[in-house]
Scaffold this motif. Structure first.
Motif, PDB file in Angstrom:
ATOM      1  N   TRP A  20      59.689  56.089  29.792  1.00 13.23           N
ATOM      2  CA  TRP A  20      60.462  57.033  28.989  1.00 13.23           C
ATOM      3  C   TRP A  20      61.205  56.299  27.886  1.00 13.23           C
ATOM      4  O   TRP A  20      61.733  55.210  28.106  1.00 13.23           O
ATOM      5  CB  TRP A  20      61.450  57.805  29.865  1.00 13.23           C
ATOM      6  CG  TRP A  20      60.772  58.648  30.903  1.00 13.23           C
ATOM      7  CD1 TRP A  20      60.359  58.241  32.135  1.00 13.23           C
ATOM      8  CD2 TRP A  20      60.405  60.021  30.777  1.00 13.23           C
ATOM      9  NE1 TRP A  20      59.754  59.273  32.797  1.00 13.23           N
ATOM     10  CE2 TRP A  20      59.767  60.388  31.986  1.00 13.23           C
ATOM     11  CE3 TRP A  20      60.542  60.975  29.775  1.00 13.23           C
ATOM     12  CZ2 TRP A  20      59.277  61.667  32.216  1.00 13.23           C
ATOM     13  CZ3 TRP A  20      60.069  62.259  29.997  1.00 13.23           C
ATOM     14  CH2 TRP A  20      59.442  62.594  31.207  1.00 13.23           C
ATOM     15  N   VAL A  21      61.236  56.904  26.708  1.00 12.29           N
ATOM     16  CA  VAL A  21      61.996  56.394  25.563  1.00 12.29           C
ATOM     17  C   VAL A  21      63.219  57.298  25.393  1.00 12.29           C
ATOM     18  O   VAL A  21      63.074  58.523  25.251  1.00 12.29           O
ATOM     19  CB  VAL A  21      61.153  56.385  24.279  1.00 12.29           C
ATOM     20  CG1 VAL A  21      61.983  55.894  23.100  1.00 12.29           C
ATOM     21  CG2 VAL A  21      59.922  55.514  24.463  1.00 12.29           C
ATOM     22  N   ALA A  22      64.416  56.720  25.406  1.00 11.76           N
ATOM     23  CA  ALA A  22      65.653  57.503  25.381  1.00 11.76           C
ATOM     24  C   ALA A  22      66.409  57.287  24.081  1.00 11.76           C
ATOM     25  O   ALA A  22      66.483  56.168  23.559  1.00 11.76           O
ATOM     26  CB  ALA A  22      66.542  57.139  26.569  1.00 11.76           C
ATOM     27  N   PHE A  23      66.974  58.381  23.562  1.00  5.15           N
ATOM     28  CA  PHE A  23      67.890  58.305  22.431  1.00  5.15           C
ATOM     29  C   PHE A  23      68.898  59.439  22.577  1.00  5.15           C
ATOM     30  O   PHE A  23      68.736  60.349  23.405  1.00  5.15           O
ATOM     31  CB  PHE A  23      67.158  58.374  21.091  1.00  5.15           C
ATOM     32  CG  PHE A  23      66.631  59.739  20.724  1.00  5.15           C
ATOM     33  CD1 PHE A  23      67.175  60.450  19.664  1.00  5.15           C
ATOM     34  CD2 PHE A  23      65.570  60.309  21.431  1.00  5.15           C
ATOM     35  CE1 PHE A  23      66.683  61.702  19.316  1.00  5.15           C
ATOM     36  CE2 PHE A  23      65.076  61.553  21.085  1.00  5.15           C
ATOM     37  CZ  PHE A  23      65.632  62.252  20.025  1.00  5.15           C
ATOM     38  N   THR A  24      69.943  59.426  21.776  1.00  7.40           N
ATOM     39  CA  THR A  24      71.015  60.408  21.918  1.00  7.40           C
ATOM     40  C   THR A  24      71.780  60.536  20.612  1.00  7.40           C
ATOM     41  O   THR A  24      71.620  59.724  19.695  1.00  7.40           O
ATOM     42  CB  THR A  24      71.964  59.997  23.065  1.00  7.40           C
ATOM     43  OG1 THR A  24      73.001  60.990  23.193  1.00  7.40           O
ATOM     44  CG2 THR A  24      72.616  58.659  22.786  1.00  7.40           C
ATOM     45  N   ASP A  25      72.613  61.589  20.522  1.00 10.96           N
ATOM     46  CA  ASP A  25      73.561  61.793  19.416  1.00 10.96           C
ATOM     47  C   ASP A  25      72.870  61.736  18.047  1.00 10.96           C
ATOM     48  O   ASP A  25      73.210  60.912  17.196  1.00 10.96           O
ATOM     49  CB  ASP A  25      74.693  60.770  19.498  1.00 10.96           C
ATOM     50  CG  ASP A  25      75.580  61.000  20.703  1.00 10.96           C
ATOM     51  OD1 ASP A  25      76.519  61.791  20.591  1.00 10.96           O
ATOM     52  OD2 ASP A  25      75.330  60.386  21.754  1.00 10.96           O
ATOM     53  N   LEU A  26      71.927  62.644  17.846  1.00  5.33           N
ATOM     54  CA  LEU A  26      71.225  62.698  16.566  1.00  5.33           C
ATOM     55  C   LEU A  26      72.102  63.296  15.464  1.00  5.33           C
ATOM     56  O   LEU A  26      72.023  62.886  14.311  1.00  5.33           O
ATOM     57  CB  LEU A  26      69.948  63.522  16.722  1.00  5.33           C
ATOM     58  CG  LEU A  26      68.969  63.494  15.563  1.00  5.33           C
ATOM     59  CD1 LEU A  26      68.432  62.088  15.330  1.00  5.33           C
ATOM     60  CD2 LEU A  26      67.813  64.471  15.794  1.00  5.33           C
ATOM     61  N   HIS A  27      72.913  64.282  15.809  1.00  2.00           N
ATOM     62  CA  HIS A  27      73.866  64.908  14.875  1.00  2.00           C
ATOM     63  C   HIS A  27      73.168  65.371  13.593  1.00  2.00           C
ATOM     64  O   HIS A  27      73.527  64.971  12.476  1.00  2.00           O
ATOM     65  CB  HIS A  27      75.018  63.957  14.553  1.00  2.00           C
ATOM     66  CG  HIS A  27      75.986  63.804  15.678  1.00  2.00           C
ATOM     67  ND1 HIS A  27      77.066  64.655  15.841  1.00  2.00           N
ATOM     68  CD2 HIS A  27      76.037  62.929  16.712  1.00  2.00           C
ATOM     69  CE1 HIS A  27      77.747  64.294  16.927  1.00  2.00           C
ATOM     70  NE2 HIS A  27      77.132  63.264  17.474  1.00  2.00           N
ATOM     71  N   CYS A  28      72.193  66.234  13.773  1.00  3.23           N
ATOM     72  CA  CYS A  28      71.446  66.747  12.629  1.00  3.23           C
ATOM     73  C   CYS A  28      72.289  67.743  11.838  1.00  3.23           C
ATOM     74  O   CYS A  28      72.935  68.635  12.413  1.00  3.23           O
ATOM     75  CB  CYS A  28      70.165  67.416  13.115  1.00  3.23           C
ATOM     76  SG  CYS A  28      69.106  68.011  11.786  1.00  3.23           S
ATOM     77  N   SER A  29      72.297  67.617  10.534  1.00  2.83           N
ATOM     78  CA  SER A  29      73.017  68.499   9.619  1.00  2.83           C
ATOM     79  C   SER A  29      72.288  68.465   8.282  1.00  2.83           C
ATOM     80  O   SER A  29      71.383  67.635   8.082  1.00  2.83           O
ATOM     81  CB  SER A  29      74.469  68.046   9.460  1.00  2.83           C
ATOM     82  OG  SER A  29      74.540  66.813   8.773  1.00  2.83           O
ATOM     83  N   PRO A  30      72.640  69.337   7.336  1.00  2.00           N
ATOM     84  CA  PRO A  30      71.965  69.282   6.029  1.00  2.00           C
ATOM     85  C   PRO A  30      72.069  67.915   5.362  1.00  2.00           C
ATOM     86  O   PRO A  30      71.132  67.470   4.695  1.00  2.00           O
ATOM     87  CB  PRO A  30      72.696  70.365   5.221  1.00  2.00           C
ATOM     88  CG  PRO A  30      73.162  71.339   6.248  1.00  2.00           C
ATOM     89  CD  PRO A  30      73.511  70.522   7.444  1.00  2.00           C
ATOM     90  N   ALA A  31      73.191  67.224   5.550  1.00  2.00           N
ATOM     91  CA  ALA A  31      73.375  65.919   4.911  1.00  2.00           C
ATOM     92  C   ALA A  31      72.540  64.827   5.564  1.00  2.00           C
ATOM     93  O   ALA A  31      72.190  63.835   4.915  1.00  2.00           O
ATOM     94  CB  ALA A  31      74.851  65.530   4.938  1.00  2.00           C
ATOM     95  N   THR A  32      72.210  64.995   6.857  1.00  2.00           N
ATOM     96  CA  THR A  32      71.487  63.940   7.579  1.00  2.00           C
ATOM     97  C   THR A  32      70.074  64.352   7.974  1.00  2.00           C
ATOM     98  O   THR A  32      69.439  63.654   8.769  1.00  2.00           O
ATOM     99  CB  THR A  32      72.270  63.547   8.851  1.00  2.00           C
ATOM    100  OG1 THR A  32      72.343  64.686   9.735  1.00  2.00           O
ATOM    101  CG2 THR A  32      73.686  63.101   8.500  1.00  2.00           C
TER     102      THR A  32
END
Length: 565
Positions: free
Chosen positions: A214-226
């Motif tokens: 498994w590949v894990a990631f977190t806290d992407l915080h997608c928004s129009p700016a990002t």
């Protein structure tokens, strides 16, 4: 044709006087006939109340009827004021067993058929008759059980309702939190009797459980700016997962703004997921949740975003869930509830934890340490624990408990300037095989002097931008905080222009220069020497103790762990 402003003003004044006169006459007529109107209004009220509550009127004396009717209509107005909030504050749910007050406060057992809104309910009496009543007429079913006996007042449809402890006489003495809801998918796969509606879901669970990496990631915080950076991160995660024949774990905070989703961002993410060929397990973070219990969140639109192996690709876990001998826990706001989840038997039997939580002693950023959240002692010892929530990758250690924060996959803000970002790769036993460094999106650099800024280099080879370490590249941001100066030296102004021409944003923040007295100048060197990282950390801990924000034991523990870093 011309009009005189004076004549138009006179006409307006005349109309106003006429309206005032008519109002005055109407008020005089109402005042004269008020004694005759009152009996008529009272008769209308009595007829309405008699039709609405025939049993209550029939069993009451003639002298008590005016008082009962008067109390009813006075309270009715107060209830109307709060009816808008009562729509989503229902005390009872369909299927609940209750007692209803009828016939001189006699309690009769009944069951709730429907919550009609505004505090009204349809209930069914033992004789199968249906009655409409208010919440104030309903009471929980009491029990003759002994002290500390718990009586459940909620149905299977509403598992999050509280339980009530009662005395021998049936009086309510305490309202307690319900036991946490934990879903055990491992046990569900072993069970033979599956309901038809859960077969599709269990096929998805069974398919995802076959993946051993498994590949894990977190806290992407997608928004129009990002959005562009987030799409690049998702592409990187997908490519790494395919190379390792692995699934993907996401540990919360997919979106940045709570409560609302930009349609353009949602469409872009859904369109990107159409090309995914690996399964994904997701838990919501605090930025994803829109209700206090956390069960309503913004990851639900991803449940059918794409399909792999004939089943939906994303497995969204809204409740604490055990999957492949690991406990996945979404963000839980109430610390007591979170601790009860961590001490439940499924948690004690799990080999690993994947959570989204604030842990006491964790680094909120490079300078701030969390003094709230869940104490490390609340976690079972000797478990593999990985968390989202804080964006700096680091480890929190306390006796036999080790919590690893994976951190965000890119620098979300200036507070994360020059932090290392990475993806985590786990094996089938949830051991971390590798931390894969990544460098995606806009990076931030902070300098507190012009000398530091002049020494900083800008990357020239854009093709190898992911391998450039410590150098600003096109699209990055540099913030220089220096005392205010009337004019910048030519060398500094020239360097700023060169960096900006390379595509790097340069911001200059002016700070107030502190003037020293003669008595302070002699001790300035001593102050500079004493303010080492160790002494700064000790001073911070002592300050928190003086403000009574930390106990002696917690202060000593944080001081020790901080000095180790």
């Amino acid at each position: 044709m011309k009009y005189s402003s004076r004549s138009s003003c006179k006409r307006r004044t005349g109309w106003r006087r006429g309206i005032w006169f008519c109002q005055s006459v109407l008020y005089c007529i109402l005042f004269m006939f008020l004694p005759r109107i009152r009996p008529v209004v009272g008769w209308i009220h009595r007829q309405h109340f008699t039709r609405k509550f025939p049993l209550l009127i029939a069993d009451s004396s003639a002298s008590d009827q005016p008082r009962i009717i008067n109390d009813y209509f006075h309270s009715r107005r107060r209830r109307q004021i709060h009816s808008s909030t009562a729509l989503h504050m229902a005390r009872w749910n369909a299927g609940d067993s209750v007692q209803v007050r009828i016939n001189n406060d006699e309690l009769v057992e009944a069951s709730v058929l429907e919550a009609r809104g505004a505090g009204w309910y349809s209930i069914q009496l033992p004789d199968k008759s249906i009655m409409k009543c208010r919440a104030s007429q309903l009471v929980p079913i009491t029990s003759t059980a002994s002290v500390s006996t718990t009586v459940e007042t909620f149905s299977s449809k509403n598992r999050m309702r509280p339980t009530i402890s009662v005395e021998d006489d049936g009086s309510v003495v305490k309202v307690a939190l319900p036991p946490p809801t934990i879903h055990d998918l491992d046990a569900a796969l072993l069970a033979s009797d599956h309901k038809q509606e859960s077969e599709e879901f269990l096929k998805q669970v069974e398919h995802h459980a076959t993946f051993e990496k498994w590949v894990a990631f977190t806290d992407l915080h997608c928004s129009p700016a990002t959005l562009d950076t987030c799409l690049e991160v998702l592409d990187k995660v997908h490519s790494v997962a395919k190379e390792n024949n692995a699934g993907v774990l996401f540990l919360g905070d997919f979106w940045h703004h709570r409560g609302t989703l930009r349609v353009d961002c949602l469409n872009a993410i859904l369109n990107h997921f159409k090309s995914w060929e690996v399964p994904m397990v997701m838990i919501p973070g605090n930025h994803d949740q829109v209700t206090l219990d956390g069960h309503s969140h913004s990851l639900i639109p991803f449940e059918n975003a794409y399909r792999v192996g004939g089943v939906p690709g994303p497995l969204v876990l809204s409740f604490p869930t055990k999957f492949r001998d690991a406990l996945f826990v979404p963000h839980i706001r109430d610390i007591a509830t979170m601790e009860s989840v961590l001490q439940a038997s499924p948690a004690l039997e799990s080999s690993a934890f994947f959570i989204h939580a604030e842990v006491t002693g964790a680094l909120m950023n490079d300078q701030l340490v969390s003094t709230g959240g869940v104490p490390p002692a609340s976690f079972p010892p000797n478990k593999k624990i990985y968390s989202g929530h804080f964006h700096k990758p680091h480890t929190v250690k306390a006796s036999n408990v080790v919590i690893e924060y994976l951190g965000s996959p890119y620098e979300v803000s200036l507070a994360e300037a020059q932090q290392s970002k990475m993806l985590a790769i786990f094996d089938k036993d949830w051991n971390c095989e590798e931390y894969l460094p990544i460098s995606i999106g806009r990076r931030h650099f902070k300098f507190s002097s012009w000398n530091d800024f002049l020494r900083h280099d800008v990357a020239e080879d854009e093709s190898s931008k992911e391998h450039v370490v410590g150098k600003a590249r096109s699209g990055d941001r540099i913030v220089v905080s220096v005392p205010k100066e009337n004019t910048l030296p030519v060398s500094i102004a020239t360097r700023i222009n060169e960096v900006r021409e390379a595509g790097v944003t340069v911001e200059i923040r002016e700070t107030k220069a502190k003037s020293l007295d003669k008595s302070e100048v002699s001790g300035a060197k001593l102050i500079e020497e004493e303010m080492t990282p160790e002494s700064t950390w000790k001073a911070y801990i002592e300050g928190e103790k003086e403000r009574e924000l930390l106990t002696e034991a917690k202060a000593d523990s944080l001081l020790t762990e901080g000095l180790k870093l």
